[in-house]
Enzyme design. Structure first.
Site, PDB file in Angstrom:
ATOM      1  N   ILE A  13      35.297  73.954 -10.334  1.00  0.00           N
ATOM      2  CA  ILE A  13      35.101  72.998 -10.849  1.00  0.00           C
ATOM      3  C   ILE A  13      36.050  71.706 -10.150  1.00  0.00           C
ATOM      4  O   ILE A  13      37.104  72.297 -10.076  1.00  0.00           O
ATOM      5  CB  ILE A  13      35.355  73.226 -12.485  1.00  0.00           C
ATOM      6  CG1 ILE A  13      34.489  73.887 -13.382  1.00  0.00           C
ATOM      7  CG2 ILE A  13      35.755  71.822 -12.481  1.00  0.00           C
ATOM      8  CD1 ILE A  13      34.666  74.552 -14.237  1.00  0.00           C
ATOM      9  N   ASN A  93      32.687  66.866  -9.860  1.00  0.00           N
ATOM     10  CA  ASN A  93      33.281  66.556 -10.860  1.00  0.00           C
ATOM     11  C   ASN A  93      34.155  65.841 -10.677  1.00  0.00           C
ATOM     12  O   ASN A  93      33.534  64.107 -10.705  1.00  0.00           O
ATOM     13  CB  ASN A  93      33.192  66.969 -12.103  1.00  0.00           C
ATOM     14  CG  ASN A  93      34.213  66.164 -12.771  1.00  0.00           C
ATOM     15  OD1 ASN A  93      33.789  65.892 -14.266  1.00  0.00           O
ATOM     16  ND2 ASN A  93      35.721  66.603 -13.052  1.00  0.00           N
ATOM     17  N   TYR A 159      31.695  51.443  -6.937  1.00  0.00           N
ATOM     18  CA  TYR A 159      32.014  52.673  -8.176  1.00  0.00           C
ATOM     19  C   TYR A 159      30.227  52.914  -8.380  1.00  0.00           C
ATOM     20  O   TYR A 159      29.515  53.802  -7.912  1.00  0.00           O
ATOM     21  CB  TYR A 159      32.181  52.270  -9.050  1.00  0.00           C
ATOM     22  CG  TYR A 159      32.056  53.670 -10.405  1.00  0.00           C
ATOM     23  CD1 TYR A 159      32.213  54.543 -10.150  1.00  0.00           C
ATOM     24  CD2 TYR A 159      30.781  53.627 -12.127  1.00  0.00           C
ATOM     25  CE1 TYR A 159      32.098  55.920 -11.122  1.00  0.00           C
ATOM     26  CE2 TYR A 159      31.287  55.007 -12.212  1.00  0.00           C
ATOM     27  CZ  TYR A 159      31.715  56.064 -12.360  1.00  0.00           C
ATOM     28  OH  TYR A 159      31.534  56.662 -12.814  1.00  0.00           O
ATOM     29  N   LYS A 163      27.550  56.094  -7.142  1.00  0.00           N
ATOM     30  CA  LYS A 163      27.375  57.412  -7.226  1.00  0.00           C
ATOM     31  C   LYS A 163      25.816  56.765  -7.992  1.00  0.00           C
ATOM     32  O   LYS A 163      24.935  57.950  -7.391  1.00  0.00           O
ATOM     33  CB  LYS A 163      27.237  56.999  -9.557  1.00  0.00           C
ATOM     34  CG  LYS A 163      28.568  57.234  -9.887  1.00  0.00           C
ATOM     35  CD  LYS A 163      29.012  58.645 -10.558  1.00  0.00           C
ATOM     36  CE  LYS A 163      30.262  58.854 -10.253  1.00  0.00           C
ATOM     37  NZ  LYS A 163      29.981  59.988 -10.250  1.00  0.00           N
ATOM     38  N   VAL A 192      32.077  57.968 -22.077  1.00  0.00           N
ATOM     39  CA  VAL A 192      32.241  59.252 -22.272  1.00  0.00           C
ATOM     40  C   VAL A 192      33.193  59.005 -22.744  1.00  0.00           C
ATOM     41  O   VAL A 192      34.451  58.294 -21.448  1.00  0.00           O
ATOM     42  CB  VAL A 192      32.140  60.577 -21.343  1.00  0.00           C
ATOM     43  CG1 VAL A 192      32.951  61.722 -21.877  1.00  0.00           C
ATOM     44  CG2 VAL A 192      31.103  60.166 -20.855  1.00  0.00           C
TER      45      VAL A 192
HETATM   46  P1  NDP Z   1      39.158  61.127 -15.915  1.00  0.00           P
HETATM   47  O1  NDP Z   1      39.929  60.527 -14.856  1.00  0.00           O
HETATM   48  O2  NDP Z   1      39.443  62.059 -17.281  1.00  0.00           O
HETATM   49  O3  NDP Z   1      39.411  63.013 -14.731  1.00  0.00           O
HETATM   50  C1  NDP Z   1      38.404  62.187 -13.347  1.00  0.00           C
HETATM   51  C2  NDP Z   1      38.886  63.780 -12.602  1.00  0.00           C
HETATM   52  O4  NDP Z   1      38.500  63.124 -11.728  1.00  0.00           O
HETATM   53  C3  NDP Z   1      40.299  64.082 -12.431  1.00  0.00           C
HETATM   54  O5  NDP Z   1      40.445  65.687 -13.149  1.00  0.00           O
HETATM   55  C4  NDP Z   1      40.581  64.184 -11.456  1.00  0.00           C
HETATM   56  O6  NDP Z   1      41.860  64.833 -10.852  1.00  0.00           O
HETATM   57  C5  NDP Z   1      40.001  63.990 -10.285  1.00  0.00           C
HETATM   58  N1  NDP Z   1      40.157  63.443  -9.178  1.00  0.00           N
HETATM   59  C6  NDP Z   1      40.065  62.670  -9.168  1.00  0.00           C
HETATM   60  N2  NDP Z   1      40.027  61.585  -8.126  1.00  0.00           N
HETATM   61  C7  NDP Z   1      40.570  62.834  -7.063  1.00  0.00           C
HETATM   62  C8  NDP Z   1      40.642  63.089  -5.654  1.00  0.00           C
HETATM   63  N3  NDP Z   1      40.617  61.831  -4.564  1.00  0.00           N
HETATM   64  N4  NDP Z   1      40.927  64.904  -5.389  1.00  0.00           N
HETATM   65  C9  NDP Z   1      40.880  65.490  -6.864  1.00  0.00           C
HETATM   66  N5  NDP Z   1      40.366  65.837  -7.506  1.00  0.00           N
HETATM   67  C10 NDP Z   1      40.308  64.148  -7.664  1.00  0.00           C
HETATM   68  O7  NDP Z   1      37.664  60.855 -15.876  1.00  0.00           O
HETATM   69  P2  NDP Z   1      35.767  61.567 -16.252  1.00  0.00           P
HETATM   70  O8  NDP Z   1      36.462  63.011 -17.000  1.00  0.00           O
HETATM   71  O9  NDP Z   1      35.438  61.067 -17.020  1.00  0.00           O
HETATM   72  O10 NDP Z   1      35.430  61.993 -14.988  1.00  0.00           O
HETATM   73  C11 NDP Z   1      35.185  63.210 -14.171  1.00  0.00           C
HETATM   74  C12 NDP Z   1      33.195  62.629 -13.281  1.00  0.00           C
HETATM   75  O11 NDP Z   1      32.441  61.777 -14.127  1.00  0.00           O
HETATM   76  C13 NDP Z   1      33.498  61.198 -12.435  1.00  0.00           C
HETATM   77  O12 NDP Z   1      32.454  61.658 -11.527  1.00  0.00           O
HETATM   78  C14 NDP Z   1      33.328  60.367 -13.289  1.00  0.00           C
HETATM   79  O13 NDP Z   1      32.560  58.727 -11.885  1.00  0.00           O
HETATM   80  C15 NDP Z   1      32.227  60.864 -13.897  1.00  0.00           C
HETATM   81  N6  NDP Z   1      30.998  59.746 -15.433  1.00  0.00           N
HETATM   82  C16 NDP Z   1      32.056  59.706 -16.142  1.00  0.00           C
HETATM   83  C17 NDP Z   1      32.319  59.076 -17.185  1.00  0.00           C
HETATM   84  C18 NDP Z   1      32.705  57.919 -18.206  1.00  0.00           C
HETATM   85  O14 NDP Z   1      31.788  57.573 -19.190  1.00  0.00           O
HETATM   86  N7  NDP Z   1      34.190  58.615 -18.235  1.00  0.00           N
HETATM   87  C19 NDP Z   1      30.781  58.398 -17.419  1.00  0.00           C
HETATM   88  C20 NDP Z   1      29.797  58.885 -16.504  1.00  0.00           C
HETATM   89  C21 NDP Z   1      30.625  59.764 -15.037  1.00  0.00           C
HETATM   90  P3  NDP Z   1      43.606  65.026 -10.128  1.00  0.00           P
HETATM   91  O15 NDP Z   1      44.180  62.591 -11.229  1.00  0.00           O
HETATM   92  O16 NDP Z   1      44.808  65.187 -10.919  1.00  0.00           O
HETATM   93  O17 NDP Z   1      43.134  64.215  -8.934  1.00  0.00           O
HETATM   94  C1  8X3 Z   2      30.623  55.880 -15.881  1.00  0.00           C
HETATM   95  C2  8X3 Z   2      29.659  55.078 -17.025  1.00  0.00           C
HETATM   96  O1  8X3 Z   2      28.734  52.747 -17.566  1.00  0.00           O
HETATM   97  O2  8X3 Z   2      31.512  53.023 -16.878  1.00  0.00           O
HETATM   98  O3  8X3 Z   2      30.246  55.824 -14.752  1.00  0.00           O
HETATM   99  O4  8X3 Z   2      29.781  52.654 -15.452  1.00  0.00           O
HETATM  100  S1  8X3 Z   2      29.432  53.244 -16.740  1.00  0.00           S
END
Ligand code: NDP
Ligand code: 8X3
Length: 269
Positions: A13, A93, A159, A163, A192
Site C-alpha cells: 500500500i 493510493n 489535480y 485523476k 473523504v
Molecule cells: P492523506 O493526505 O491523508 O494521505 C495521502 C498519503 O499519500 C499519505 O500517506 C502521504 O504520505 C502519501 N504521499 C503523498 N505524496 C507522496 C509521495 N511523493 N510518495 C509517497 N507517498 C506520498 O490523503 P488521502 O488519504 O485522502 O488520499 C489518498 C488518496 O486518495 C490520494 O490519491 C487522493 O488523491 C485520493 N482521494 C482522496 C479524496 C479525499 O477527499 N480525501 C477523494 C478522492 C481521492 P507521506 O506524506 O508520508 O509521504
Molecule cells: C478529492 C476529491 O473533489 O476534492 O479527490 O477533488 S475533490
C-alpha cells in the site's frame, strides 16, 4: 456469491502513513493479509507496522519511499525481491492535491509534485510490481482515482487532470493485461475527511471548514471498498467504484446544513 479469501497474501500500500492508505493497511491486516507499507514519513509507518504486526500476527514491512523518485521505487522492489516478498495486491493510493489556485495563478512547482506523485509515481510502482505479478500470472492492482477524475471544477485543473490520468491508466492497463489473470480496479471517492485538504491548502482551519455541515466519507469507508474489490472471486474484476458522501450530489455540489449556495465547494476563500 462466495468471497475470495486474501488471508496470507501480501499487499503493498503506497501512502500508508495517513488517511485512506492507513485505513486500508488496518483493514487488510485485520483480514490476515501481510503488508508492505510505504510513504515518506517512515516514523508513522514504523509505529503502524509495530501496532499491526502485534495485533494481527502478520508480517508488516515498512519502507520509506517517495514515489516520485524512480530510483527509490526500483530500490524498494530490489529489497523486496531480496527478501523474497512477492506482492499479490498493490494499492496505488499515494497522492495529493496542492492548492485550488486557478491555472493562471498557479505555482509551477505544485504541478510538478502532483503530476510526479499521482501519475508518474503510480506508473513507476505499477511497472515494478507487475514484473513479478506477470511472472506468477496473478495479482490485483487497485488504484485510487477520484470523482475529480470524472469531471472538473474551477481550481481543480492539474489535480483533476492527474485523476483523469489515473482513470485512463486503469482502463489501459486492464486492456494491456488481457490474456493474464491480473485484475485492475479503480476506486473513485468524493469528499473523504483525511489530511487531504490540509495538505491541499496548508491551512488546518480551512480544511476543517470544508468538512463542516455534512457527513463526509471517512477513510474506513474507502478501505472497505478496496477490500471489496480484492475479495471478489478471481473471475470478477470490479473495474471502477465511484462513491459519494450521501450529502454530495455531484463533484461540485455538497449540501451543507444552513448553507444557501451549494456551488463552488472547493473555493471557500
Ligand atoms: P492523506 O493526505 O491523508 O494521505 C495521502 C498519503 O499519500 C499519505 O500517506 C502521504 O504520505 C502519501 N504521499 C503523498 N505524496 C507522496 C509521495 N511523493 N510518495 C509517497 N507517498 C506520498 O490523503 P488521502 O488519504 O485522502 O488520499 C489518498 C488518496 O486518495 C490520494 O490519491 C487522493 O488523491 C485520493 N482521494 C482522496 C479524496 C479525499 O477527499 N480525501 C477523494 C478522492 C481521492 P507521506 O506524506 O508520508 O509521504
Ligand atoms: C478529492 C476529491 O473533489 O476534492 O479527490 O477533488 S475533490
Amino acid at each position: 456469491m462466495k468471497k475470495y479469501s486474501i488471508s496470507g497474501q501480501t499487499a503493498l500500500i503506497t501512502g500508508a502513513s495517513s488517511g485512506i492508505g492507513r485505513a486500508c493497511a488496518e483493514l487488510f491486516a485485520s483480514q490476515g493479509v501481510h503488508l508492505v507499507i510505504t510513504a515518506r514519513r517512515i516514523d508513522r509507518l514504523e509505529a503502524l507496522a509495530e501496532k499491526l504486526s502485534t495485533t494481527y500476527k502478520i508480517k508488516v514491512t515498512p519502507i520509506q519511499l517517495d514515489v516520485q523518485k524512480k530510483e527509490e521505487v526500483a530500490a524498494a522492489f530490489e529489497f523486496l525481491k531480496k527478501e523474497k516478498i512477492a506482492i499479490d495486491i498493490l494499492v496505488n493510493n499515494a497522492g495529493l492535491a496542492l492548492s485550488t489556485d486557478k491555472l493562471q495563478d498557479a505555482k509551477l512547482e505544485n504541478w510538478d509534485v502532483m503530476i510526479d506523485t499521482n501519475v508518474k509515481g503510480l506508473l513507476y510502482v505499477t511497472k515494478a510490481a507487475l514484473d513479478s505479478m506477470i511472472e506468477r500470472n496473478s495479482g490485483h492492482i487497485i488504484n485510487l482515482g477520484s470523482i475529480a477524475g470524472q469531471g472538473c471544477y474551477a481550481g481543480g485543473n492539474v489535480y483533476s487532470m492527474t485523476k483523469h490520468a489515473v482513470k485512463a491508466l486503469s482502463t489501459s492497463l486492464r486492456l494491456d493485461l488481457q490474456g493474464t489473470k491480473i485484475r485492475v480496479s479503480e476506486v473513485a471517492p468524493g469528499a473523504v475527511e483525511t489530511e487531504f485538504s490540509e495538505v491541499r491548502w496548508d491551512d488546518k482551519e480551512k480544511a476543517k471548514k470544508f468538512y463542516q455541515g455534512f457527513a463526509p466519507l471517512v477513510a474506513e469507508d474507502i478501505a472497505d471498498l478496496v477490500l471489496y474489490c480484492a475479495t471478489r472471486p478471481l473471475h470478477v474484476n470490479i473495474s471502477e467504484i465511484t462513491v459519494y458522501p450521501q450529502a454530495q450530489g455531484s463533484l461540485t455540489d455538497i449540501y451543507r446544513e444552513g448553507q444557501s449556495t451549494l456551488k463552488n465547494v472547493h473555493n471557500q476563500k
